[in-house]
Design an enzyme around this catalytic site. Structure first.
Site, short mmCIF file in Angstrom:
data_model
loop_
_atom_site.label_atom_id
_atom_site.label_comp_id
_atom_site.label_asym_id
_atom_site.label_seq_id
_atom_site.Cartn_x
_atom_site.Cartn_y
_atom_site.Cartn_z
N ARG A 75 0.85 -1.19 0.00
CA ARG A 75 0.00 0.00 0.00
C ARG A 75 0.89 1.25 0.00
O ARG A 75 1.93 1.28 0.65
CB ARG A 75 -0.89 0.02 1.25
N TYR A 216 -1.15 -3.60 -6.90
CA TYR A 216 -0.88 -4.43 -5.71
C TYR A 216 -1.93 -4.29 -4.61
O TYR A 216 -2.34 -3.16 -4.27
CB TYR A 216 0.49 -4.08 -5.12
N GLY A 218 -3.92 -3.74 -1.38
CA GLY A 218 -4.90 -2.75 -0.95
C GLY A 218 -5.05 -1.57 -1.90
O GLY A 218 -6.06 -0.87 -1.87
N LYS A 225 -9.42 -2.40 1.67
CA LYS A 225 -9.15 -1.23 2.52
C LYS A 225 -9.93 -0.01 2.04
O LYS A 225 -10.40 0.79 2.84
CB LYS A 225 -7.65 -0.93 2.52
N HIS A 245 -11.21 -2.03 11.62
CA HIS A 245 -10.07 -2.84 11.22
C HIS A 245 -9.85 -3.90 12.30
O HIS A 245 -8.91 -3.83 13.09
CB HIS A 245 -8.85 -1.90 11.09
N SER A 267 -0.36 -3.22 12.35
CA SER A 267 0.34 -4.31 11.66
C SER A 267 1.51 -4.82 12.51
O SER A 267 2.00 -4.12 13.39
CB SER A 267 0.82 -3.85 10.28
N CYS A 269 1.42 -7.20 14.73
CA CYS A 269 1.05 -7.59 16.09
C CYS A 269 0.38 -8.97 16.12
O CYS A 269 -0.22 -9.34 17.13
CB CYS A 269 0.11 -6.56 16.70
N THR A 272 -3.58 -11.97 12.29
CA THR A 272 -4.06 -13.20 11.63
C THR A 272 -3.82 -14.41 12.54
O THR A 272 -4.65 -15.31 12.62
CB THR A 272 -3.38 -13.37 10.25
N ASP A 292 -9.44 -9.51 9.41
CA ASP A 292 -8.98 -8.15 9.14
C ASP A 292 -10.02 -7.06 9.35
O ASP A 292 -9.69 -6.00 9.87
CB ASP A 292 -8.47 -8.08 7.68
N ARG A 383 2.49 -11.95 -0.16
CA ARG A 383 1.13 -12.22 0.31
C ARG A 383 0.58 -13.53 -0.23
O ARG A 383 1.00 -14.01 -1.28
CB ARG A 383 0.19 -11.10 -0.17
N ARG A 414 2.30 -3.07 20.12
CA ARG A 414 3.55 -3.79 20.39
C ARG A 414 4.43 -2.89 21.24
O ARG A 414 4.98 -1.91 20.76
CB ARG A 414 4.20 -4.11 19.04
N ASN A 511 -2.17 -17.10 24.37
CA ASN A 511 -3.00 -15.89 24.52
C ASN A 511 -4.42 -16.26 24.94
O ASN A 511 -5.16 -15.42 25.46
CB ASN A 511 -3.01 -15.06 23.23
O1 O2Y Z 1 0.22 -4.19 1.16
C1 O2Y Z 1 -0.98 -4.38 1.00
O2 O2Y Z 1 -1.59 -3.89 0.08
C2 O2Y Z 1 -1.70 -5.21 1.94
S1 O2Y Z 1 -2.10 -4.40 3.41
C3 O2Y Z 1 -3.08 -5.49 4.33
C4 O2Y Z 1 -3.50 -6.68 3.79
C5 O2Y Z 1 -4.28 -7.53 4.52
C6 O2Y Z 1 -4.66 -7.16 5.77
N1 O2Y Z 1 -4.26 -5.99 6.31
C7 O2Y Z 1 -3.46 -5.17 5.63
C8 O2Y Z 1 -3.07 -3.91 6.35
O3 O2Y Z 1 -2.24 -3.14 5.91
O4 O2Y Z 1 -3.66 -3.68 7.43
MN MN Z 2 -5.28 -4.99 7.91
#
Ligand code: O2Y
Ligand code: MN
Length: 599
Positions: A75, A216, A218, A225, A245, A267, A269, A272, A292, A383, A414, A511
């Site tokens: 992103r 690519y 997102g 997103k 989120h 991210s 942390c 998933t 997500d 990914r 974190r 956890n």
């Molecule tokens: O880099 C990307 O485009 C993916 S970002 C992403 C993908 C899946 C779940 N969460 C995210 C995020 O950046 O929060």
């Molecule tokens: Mn995400």
């Protein structure tokens, strides 16, 4: 090209498709039906062009590898815009551009941008088709890679058009890779535009998305997103619901009582991993509903009901292993698209952090690679795109159109120090304060440099489609509507480190011990300690059975360091000051209460 779709009589959609066709000038227009036949045909086309590689059919049935352009790997937050008439409506945490100006610039780029390409029209539903919480979008794209990914990540095709009907509304999502082809020009394996021409633009007042120049994740799979968070968060404020989120999971206790948890983490942390948690405590079961995004509406009984608007996982590959997340590894055994991973010598995929070492193969840039090459074989943001229904612990209610009732919200970050393992908010407003102040440490490059905190409120920093202060106010107001039916709010930190730099809490399946305490708290079965940070467990309240952890470690994990917390206050104040008069009075009140409790 075959096209079995009955199409649509939806006037708005037909007019929009015609307008975009005139502007983008594609060679052909194709309506996607979402069928397996369509998926296979597009994959075959991308195999033939060299864009895709088919993986070994025994090891990884029906799975493919793609390599992106090295400049198009994640992103692009700097090129992501919230375009509202007034700058203040986008707020200090978003990039803003005037809508007219941005549209003029982008129209210039879109003009003829699909020459030599096919324009695909993808009708999709975010959420189970026909669910009262779901929304319909239509993505127009010139990328067949986007089409096959959308097949996995959303519900696509004629069924969606049927729900849309003649007059139904949808969110228009325009996407182009921004690489028109001249007559006879050979296409590249990953067409995209240079960084300064990339735009990921959101027009919340018109509920429209325009994305240009990136193929690519997102940036290009616009249901995720762009729609399900940025545009949906703005619609949710208007309509009185929540687009967050957050992962969603169901935890069942040994007596069979079910608890539903929605959790937001920045991210890195382990979101998933938590969504696919396997409890280490006797008799407890965990099922995944989403990893997500969560859309939540108040149901007729006054409780908050959540759906996962997505149909697949777009998970980060490096670090995923049978040790860290066996459920994810089982999910991706087949029918999966991999992007920017290593292609092994036996035609499978590999990445750093997988269980077994790799002898070598082809790296994410397409070059011969061995572990001795001195570079990573897979890109850090490599990914997998994989169907959620393949997750072995997917919950039987994951596609329930009415959603699941949320009992618990968790926020986290974190932090190697200061923030204890777990605390429970004293009230909804206190919970909103915890969400708003959540932060992670950006790792310091040099050991003697104090780590800088990155505030990521509600893990929504890159995803809130309007002014973050208004978003906080919306949270306060949702609490007023939910009253005593509001989920209870907790804050966790799985990442405390000892003075030797070692993680103090085992994390992963353990956890579940912390989640168990939360469930017992909402049943009024577990005691707690009132601390300046909130209710916290006493050591005896945590189920530590069969866990090798010392008393001193657990005491340290549950310690409140008042002085360290007093030192945090100026940073919080400075952060809140960014929002000026927009900062809700109730947020100021929470900061004051924390200061008072710290003494
Ligand atoms: O880099 C990307 O485009 C993916 S970002 C992403 C993908 C899946 C779940 N969460 C995210 C995020 O950046 O929060
Ligand atoms: Mn995400």
């Amino acid at each position: 090209m075959q096209n079995t779709l009955e199409k649509t009589e939806n006037k708005k959609l037909l007019a929009w498709v015609s307008e975009i066709e005139t502007m983008c000038k594609p060679n052909a227009v194709y309506w996607c039906d979402g069928s397996k036949e369509e998926y296979d045909r597009l994959m075959k086309q991308m195999l033939d062009s060299g864009m895709a590689t088919k993986l070994d059919s025994q090891k990884r049935p029906n799975s493919y590898l793609f390599r992106s352009h090295p400049s198009d790997v994640a992103r692009v937050e700097d090129r992501t815009y919230i375009s509202t008439k007034n700058k203040e409506d986008a707020g200090p945490t978003n990039n803003w551009k005037d809508p007219q100006e941005l549209k003029e610039t982008m129209k210039g780029l879109y003009n003829g941008c699909m020459k030599g390409r096919t324009m695909y029209i993808i009708p999709f539903s975010m959420g189970p088709i026909g669910s009262p919480i779901a929304k319909i979008g239509v993505e127009i794209t010139d990328s067949p890679y986007v089409v096959v990914n959308m097949h996995i990540m959303a519900r696509v095709g004629q069924k969606v058009l049927n729900v849309l009907g003649k007059d139904g509304d949808f969110i228009p999502c325009l996407h182009s890779v921004g690489a028109p082809l001249k007559e006879g020009q050979q296409d590249s394996n990953w067409p995209c535009a240079p960084i300064e021409q990339k735009y990921i633009s959101h027009f919340p007042e018109e509920k429209t998305i325009w994305s240009y120049g990136s193929g690519y994740g997102g940036n290009a799979l616009l249901g995720k997103k762009c729609l399900a968070l940025r545009i949906a968060s703005s619609i949710a404020k208007e309509e009185g619901w929540m687009a967050e989120h957050m992962l969603i999971l169901r935890l069942t206790n040994p007596q069979g009582k079910k608890y539903h948890i929605a959790a937001a983490f920045p991210s890195a942390c382990g979101k998933t991993n938590l969504a696919m948690l396997q409890p280490t405590i006797e008799g407890w079961k965990c099922e995944c509903i989403g990893d997500d995004i969560s859309w939540m509406k108040i149901g007729q009984d006054g409780r908050l009901y959540a759906i996962n608007p997505e149909a697949g996982f777009f998970g980060v590959a490096p670090g995923t292993s049978y040790k860290s997340n066996p459920m994810a590894m089982d999910t991706i055994r087949e029918n999966t698209i991999f992007t920017n991973c290593v292609l092994t010598k036996d035609n499978d995929i590999w990445w750093e952090g997988m269980d077994n070492p790799c002898e070598g193969g082809i790296d994410w840039k397409g070059n011969p690679w061995t572990p001795e090459s001195g570079t990573d074989g897979a890109h850090a943001n490599a990914r997998f795109t994989t169907p959620a229904k393949q997750c072995p612990t997917i919950c039987s209610d994951w596609e329930n159109p009415n959603g699941v009732p949320i009992d618990i919200f968790i926020f986290g970050g974190r932090r190697s120090s200061v923030v204890p393992l777990v605390s429970q908010a004293y009230s909804w407003d206190h919970g909103v304060f915890l969400g708003a102040t959540s932060a992670s440490e950006a790792t310091a490059a040099a050991l003697d440099v104090k780590s800088k905190l990155r505030r990521d409120p509600f893990a929504m920093l890159p995803f809130c489609g309007y002014n973050m202060a208004d978003y906080w106010q919306h949270w306060f107001e949702m609490g007023d509507k939910l009253g005593d039916k509001a989920p209870k709010v907790f804050y966790v930190n799985w990442f405390r480190k000892s003075s030797e730099g070692k993680f103090m809490w085992p994390g992963f399946g353990d956890n579940s011990r912390v989640l168990k305490w939360m469930c017992e708290r909402i049943e009024n079965k577990a005691s707690s300690n009132e601390t300046p940070l909130g209710y916290m467990p006493l050591v005896k309240d945590l189920d530590l059975s069969n866990l090798d952890i010392s008393e001193s470690t657990i005491n340290e994990l549950l310690k409140v360091d008042k002085e360290a917390w007093k030192n945090e206050l100026p940073d919080i104040e400075e952060y809140f000051a960014k929002f000026g008069d927009k900062l809700p009075a109730r947020m100021k009140a929470q900061l004051k209460e924390l200061r008072n409790r710290l003494g």
